[in-house]
Design a protein around this motif. Sequence first.
Motif: not given
Length: 319
Positions: A258, A262, A266, A272, A288, A294, A297, A310, A312
């Motif tokens: 990553m 979290l 972003i 990401i 992204a 974020l 995940t 993950c 977003v």
Amino acid sequence: MTTTLGTAEAAPGERDTGRLEVGETRDGSPFGLPVAVINGEANGKTLYVQATSDGDELHGVGVLSQIVPQLDPTEIAGTILIVGIVNYHAFQVAEHRNPIDDTKMNRAYPGNETGTSSERIAAATFEVASRADLVLDLHQGSTSRMIDEVRVRCGSRHRLYEECLELAKVFGCGYVLDQKGPDGQLARVAPEEGIPTVDPELGGAVGWDESSIKRGVEGMWNVLRYYDFLTDDADLERQTRASGFEQYGAPAGGLIHMQADLGDRIQRGEPIFNVVTPFGEVKETITADSSGILWRTRRLPQVATGEYVCSVGTDIDTY
Ligand SMILES: [Zn+2]
């Protein structure tokens, strides 16, 4: 007036626990969901809370196990109805879905009392929810890693939209996902009955993460204060809201590194995550598609092509 829920029975100023029977297990033994009733000495609203609708989501029952002993019915106005473990069969085996019918409970509402195993449990718990003025359905991002957030699932055109948003703000995890949910979710179906309902999503863990449980306990206290079950004042804080949700999968197999944590903001075009080989060679860098936060995940780093990595939260504002 005495309030009953399954075998639990409490007069004003009293509390009780018991079982809500919904059928029999494979050996023919009757089984019941663990329930509690807190019947406040004074009149007021009715709150319904349920936990572990997904059998591997234990934070809700963690919250209840901490807060219920602290709820003093002689100091409460109104009634609190609780089902502590909804997905009985999945909880027994620590799985997400009910193994009896391989169904996700939160797609089975409002249920059917002569239907499948999950539909029957949904019907039994929906009947309890229907007695309430407010509903909290305590969930989490299963065993993935996720921020603490509250989901508003009724959709922005629903007549109870504002009330559901308000309840989410009062619960106050800091983040709200405001997006109409799929059919069969309690937080979508109960507003149809005129009951503001939200789905707090308390992080994600295997077992218990104390920080997410603490958020849930604070959220419950705030709801009890704001809606006058208790006399203290509630603190309301501005919530960061996402109304879109984008999922990212792995374009190649390997290990995920990553590039954001979290809760990080972003920007569109920023990396990401990378997919790397066992020797750290970068195979792919995923950027992204939209700006956002974020949100969630996967927990395990290894992925096959196409596997979930993950999510977003997008279309961010505050309220
Ligand atoms: Zn869940």
